[in-house]
Write a protein that holds these residues in place. Structure first.
Motif, PDB file in Angstrom:
ATOM      1  N   ASP A  42      50.575  38.089  44.895  1.00  0.00           N
ATOM      2  CA  ASP A  42      50.984  39.282  44.160  1.00  0.00           C
ATOM      3  C   ASP A  42      49.843  40.278  43.950  1.00  0.00           C
ATOM      4  OD1 ASP A  42      53.593  38.286  43.871  1.00  0.00           O
ATOM      5  OD2 ASP A  42      53.027  37.158  42.088  1.00  0.00           O
ATOM      6  N   ASP A  43      48.637  39.911  44.339  1.00  0.00           N
ATOM      7  CA  ASP A  43      47.471  40.788  44.174  1.00  0.00           C
ATOM      8  C   ASP A  43      47.230  41.598  45.438  1.00  0.00           C
ATOM      9  OD1 ASP A  43      46.987  39.746  41.654  1.00  0.00           O
ATOM     10  OD2 ASP A  43      45.536  38.276  42.383  1.00  0.00           O
ATOM     11  N   PHE A  44      46.841  42.867  45.268  1.00  0.00           N
ATOM     12  CA  PHE A  44      46.459  43.672  46.420  1.00  0.00           C
ATOM     13  C   PHE A  44      45.081  43.204  46.877  1.00  0.00           C
ATOM     14  CE2 PHE A  44      44.669  47.229  48.694  1.00  0.00           C
ATOM     15  CZ  PHE A  44      45.736  47.631  49.480  1.00  0.00           C
ATOM     16  N   PRO A  45      44.889  42.936  48.174  1.00  0.00           N
ATOM     17  CA  PRO A  45      43.570  42.498  48.642  1.00  0.00           C
ATOM     18  C   PRO A  45      42.610  43.680  48.731  1.00  0.00           C
ATOM     19  CG  PRO A  45      45.091  42.633  50.477  1.00  0.00           C
ATOM     20  CD  PRO A  45      45.891  42.945  49.239  1.00  0.00           C
ATOM     21  N   PHE A  46      41.398  43.488  48.272  1.00  0.00           N
ATOM     22  CA  PHE A  46      40.350  44.503  48.384  1.00  0.00           C
ATOM     23  C   PHE A  46      39.209  43.910  49.209  1.00  0.00           C
ATOM     24  CE2 PHE A  46      42.456  45.560  44.320  1.00  0.00           C
ATOM     25  CZ  PHE A  46      42.837  46.870  44.598  1.00  0.00           C
ATOM     26  N   PRO A  47      39.362  43.842  50.543  1.00  0.00           N
ATOM     27  CA  PRO A  47      38.336  43.187  51.358  1.00  0.00           C
ATOM     28  C   PRO A  47      36.986  43.886  51.315  1.00  0.00           C
ATOM     29  CG  PRO A  47      39.997  44.217  52.750  1.00  0.00           C
ATOM     30  CD  PRO A  47      40.481  44.321  51.337  1.00  0.00           C
ATOM     31  N   ASP A  48      36.974  45.208  51.107  1.00  0.00           N
ATOM     32  CA  ASP A  48      35.695  45.920  51.039  1.00  0.00           C
ATOM     33  C   ASP A  48      34.904  45.523  49.799  1.00  0.00           C
ATOM     34  OD1 ASP A  48      37.735  47.169  49.544  1.00  0.00           O
ATOM     35  OD2 ASP A  48      36.674  49.085  49.536  1.00  0.00           O
ATOM     36  N   THR A  49      35.573  45.126  48.729  1.00  0.00           N
ATOM     37  CA  THR A  49      34.909  44.756  47.479  1.00  0.00           C
ATOM     38  C   THR A  49      34.818  43.245  47.302  1.00  0.00           C
ATOM     39  OG1 THR A  49      35.771  46.775  46.470  1.00  0.00           O
ATOM     40  CG2 THR A  49      34.961  45.090  44.977  1.00  0.00           C
ATOM     41  N   PHE A  50      35.911  42.530  47.586  1.00  0.00           N
ATOM     42  CA  PHE A  50      35.969  41.100  47.306  1.00  0.00           C
ATOM     43  C   PHE A  50      36.111  40.246  48.564  1.00  0.00           C
ATOM     44  CE2 PHE A  50      37.952  43.142  43.505  1.00  0.00           C
ATOM     45  CZ  PHE A  50      36.902  42.894  42.640  1.00  0.00           C
ATOM     46  N   GLY A  51      35.746  40.780  49.718  1.00  0.00           N
ATOM     47  CA  GLY A  51      35.916  40.044  50.963  1.00  0.00           C
ATOM     48  C   GLY A  51      34.697  39.240  51.354  1.00  0.00           C
ATOM     49  N   TYR A  52      34.911  38.364  52.308  1.00  0.00           N
ATOM     50  CA  TYR A  52      33.851  37.518  52.857  1.00  0.00           C
ATOM     51  C   TYR A  52      33.819  37.740  54.356  1.00  0.00           C
ATOM     52  CZ  TYR A  52      34.364  35.328  48.339  1.00  0.00           C
ATOM     53  OH  TYR A  52      34.432  35.121  46.992  1.00  0.00           O
ATOM     54  N   SER A  53      32.625  37.850  54.910  1.00  0.00           N
ATOM     55  CA  SER A  53      32.476  38.092  56.342  1.00  0.00           C
ATOM     56  C   SER A  53      32.212  36.789  57.067  1.00  0.00           C
ATOM     57  CB  SER A  53      31.316  39.053  56.600  1.00  0.00           C
ATOM     58  OG  SER A  53      31.617  40.317  56.060  1.00  0.00           O
ATOM     59  N   ALA A  54      32.840  36.647  58.220  1.00  0.00           N
ATOM     60  CA  ALA A  54      32.595  35.510  59.107  1.00  0.00           C
ATOM     61  C   ALA A  54      32.147  36.090  60.442  1.00  0.00           C
ATOM     62  CB  ALA A  54      33.856  34.665  59.262  1.00  0.00           C
ATOM     63  N   PRO A  55      30.855  35.945  60.777  1.00  0.00           N
ATOM     64  CA  PRO A  55      30.348  36.550  62.014  1.00  0.00           C
ATOM     65  C   PRO A  55      30.741  35.741  63.246  1.00  0.00           C
ATOM     66  CG  PRO A  55      28.614  35.338  60.892  1.00  0.00           C
ATOM     67  CD  PRO A  55      29.817  35.274  60.009  1.00  0.00           C
ATOM     68  N   THR A  56      30.625  36.373  64.412  1.00  0.00           N
ATOM     69  CA  THR A  56      30.886  35.667  65.665  1.00  0.00           C
ATOM     70  C   THR A  56      29.678  34.791  65.996  1.00  0.00           C
ATOM     71  OG1 THR A  56      29.989  37.501  66.941  1.00  0.00           O
ATOM     72  CG2 THR A  56      32.363  37.487  66.568  1.00  0.00           C
ATOM     73  N   GLY A  57      29.918  33.769  66.791  1.00  0.00           N
ATOM     74  CA  GLY A  57      28.834  32.882  67.206  1.00  0.00           C
ATOM     75  C   GLY A  57      28.497  31.816  66.179  1.00  0.00           C
ATOM     76  N   TYR A  58      29.281  31.716  65.114  1.00  0.00           N
ATOM     77  CA  TYR A  58      29.057  30.725  64.068  1.00  0.00           C
ATOM     78  C   TYR A  58      30.387  30.088  63.693  1.00  0.00           C
ATOM     79  CZ  TYR A  58      24.455  32.727  63.314  1.00  0.00           C
ATOM     80  OH  TYR A  58      23.176  33.161  63.474  1.00  0.00           O
ATOM     81  N   ILE A  59      30.330  28.861  63.247  1.00  0.00           N
ATOM     82  CA  ILE A  59      31.495  28.245  62.646  1.00  0.00           C
ATOM     83  C   ILE A  59      31.325  28.461  61.145  1.00  0.00           C
ATOM     84  CG2 ILE A  59      30.435  25.944  62.588  1.00  0.00           C
ATOM     85  CD1 ILE A  59      33.295  24.834  63.002  1.00  0.00           C
ATOM     86  N   SER A  60      32.306  29.078  60.542  1.00  0.00           N
ATOM     87  CA  SER A  60      32.227  29.413  59.120  1.00  0.00           C
ATOM     88  C   SER A  60      33.183  28.515  58.347  1.00  0.00           C
ATOM     89  CB  SER A  60      32.610  30.878  58.898  1.00  0.00           C
ATOM     90  OG  SER A  60      31.773  31.727  59.641  1.00  0.00           O
ATOM     91  N   SER A  61      32.696  27.952  57.271  1.00  0.00           N
ATOM     92  CA  SER A  61      33.525  27.104  56.420  1.00  0.00           C
ATOM     93  C   SER A  61      33.605  27.718  55.033  1.00  0.00           C
ATOM     94  CB  SER A  61      32.929  25.700  56.309  1.00  0.00           C
ATOM     95  OG  SER A  61      32.919  25.074  57.568  1.00  0.00           O
ATOM     96  N   PHE A  62      34.833  27.859  54.536  1.00  0.00           N
ATOM     97  CA  PHE A  62      35.058  28.415  53.212  1.00  0.00           C
ATOM     98  C   PHE A  62      35.742  27.347  52.361  1.00  0.00           C
ATOM     99  CE2 PHE A  62      34.943  32.026  56.043  1.00  0.00           C
ATOM    100  CZ  PHE A  62      34.207  32.966  55.336  1.00  0.00           C
ATOM    101  N   GLY A  63      35.164  27.073  51.231  1.00  0.00           N
ATOM    102  CA  GLY A  63      35.804  26.195  50.257  1.00  0.00           C
ATOM    103  C   GLY A  63      36.245  27.057  49.092  1.00  0.00           C
ATOM    104  N   MET A  64      37.375  26.752  48.514  1.00  0.00           N
ATOM    105  CA  MET A  64      37.842  27.594  47.420  1.00  0.00           C
ATOM    106  C   MET A  64      38.425  26.763  46.298  1.00  0.00           C
ATOM    107  SD  MET A  64      41.007  29.315  49.390  1.00  0.00           S
ATOM    108  CE  MET A  64      40.419  29.041  51.032  1.00  0.00           C
ATOM    109  N   ASN A  65      38.360  27.350  45.114  1.00  0.00           N
ATOM    110  CA  ASN A  65      38.893  26.736  43.922  1.00  0.00           C
ATOM    111  C   ASN A  65      39.578  27.838  43.119  1.00  0.00           C
ATOM    112  OD1 ASN A  65      39.399  24.950  41.850  1.00  0.00           O
ATOM    113  ND2 ASN A  65      37.337  25.096  40.986  1.00  0.00           N
ATOM    114  N   MET A  66      40.799  27.583  42.645  1.00  0.00           N
ATOM    115  CA  MET A  66      41.534  28.585  41.889  1.00  0.00           C
ATOM    116  C   MET A  66      41.573  28.197  40.411  1.00  0.00           C
ATOM    117  SD  MET A  66      45.334  29.763  41.190  1.00  0.00           S
ATOM    118  CE  MET A  66      45.696  28.147  40.828  1.00  0.00           C
ATOM    119  N   LYS A  67      41.352  29.188  39.558  1.00  0.00           N
ATOM    120  CA  LYS A  67      41.480  28.997  38.118  1.00  0.00           C
ATOM    121  C   LYS A  67      42.466  30.027  37.599  1.00  0.00           C
ATOM    122  CE  LYS A  67      36.860  27.243  37.327  1.00  0.00           C
ATOM    123  NZ  LYS A  67      35.605  27.387  36.603  1.00  0.00           N
TER     124      LYS A  67
END
Length: 189
Positions: A42-67
């Motif tokens: 229900d939230d509008f995504p703001f990738p420019d402010t709250f985003g995370y970048s995953a560059p090419t040439g790397y394996i990126s792992s994201f762990g998340m926790n919701m409160k």
């Protein structure tokens, strides 16, 4: 263009393999990769402010926790109840503080320029500024330059929402592909 395939793993969560067609990027592009935003549906995504970048040439792992957060409304606290306000440019989404700041900025631009910043939605009969109109472009550039940071350069009262889901994210990366990689694609069950 981004091509991807996904694999669901009950132990590791969602795994996504993406092919980024870097040769299709403009030469003025400062980075190649993807930008990811983690948010409630229900939230509008703001990738420019709250985003995370995953560059090419790397394996990126994201762990998340919701409160899930609950704040007290008036008379005990000062938050926006029910996720709604009178004028909010992200009409189909619940209220957020970031959305409030952008709404306030857009209202000011419409008031002073007679048109809205094309980066943000407009409300009602307002139209976006035409970038090829020198007067509108100059007014928009001046408003943006005068404000600098839309959060602190103008007077706008944006409270926190009374109910909010907050995601904390951890990130790690490693060079990809490794010499021992054997890619096999499966299906989600």
């Amino acid at each position: 263009m981004v091509y991807f395939s996904s694999l669901c793993d009950e132990n590791e969560g969602l795994r996504v393999l993406m092919y980024i067609a870097a040769d299709e990027y403009l030469p003025t592009t400062e980075a190649v990769g993807i930008r990811m935003t983690i948010h409630d549906k229900d939230d509008f995504p703001f990738p420019d402010t709250f985003g995370y970048s995953a560059p090419t040439g790397y394996i990126s792992s994201f762990g998340m926790n919701m409160k899930a957060m609950s704040r007290l409304a008036a008379p005990y606290g000062d938050c926006v109840p029910d996720g709604k306000t009178e004028s909010y440019i992200y009409e189909d989404y619940v209220y957020s503080t970031e959305g409030c700041y952008r709404t306030c900025f857009q209202d000011m631009v419409i008031d002073q320029c007679g048109c809205g910043d094309p980066r943000f939605p407009v409300i009602g009969n307002a139209s976006h500024c035409f970038v090829f109109d020198p007067e509108q472009r100059k007014c928009l550039e001046d408003r943006t330059k005068d404000l600098g940071n839309i959060h602190s350069s103008f007077k706008c009262r944006c409270q926190q929402p009374c109910k909010q889901k907050v995601f904390t994210v951890s990130y790690s990366e490693a060079i990809w592909p490794s010499q021992s990689l054997n890619i096999t694609l499966g299906s989600c069950t």
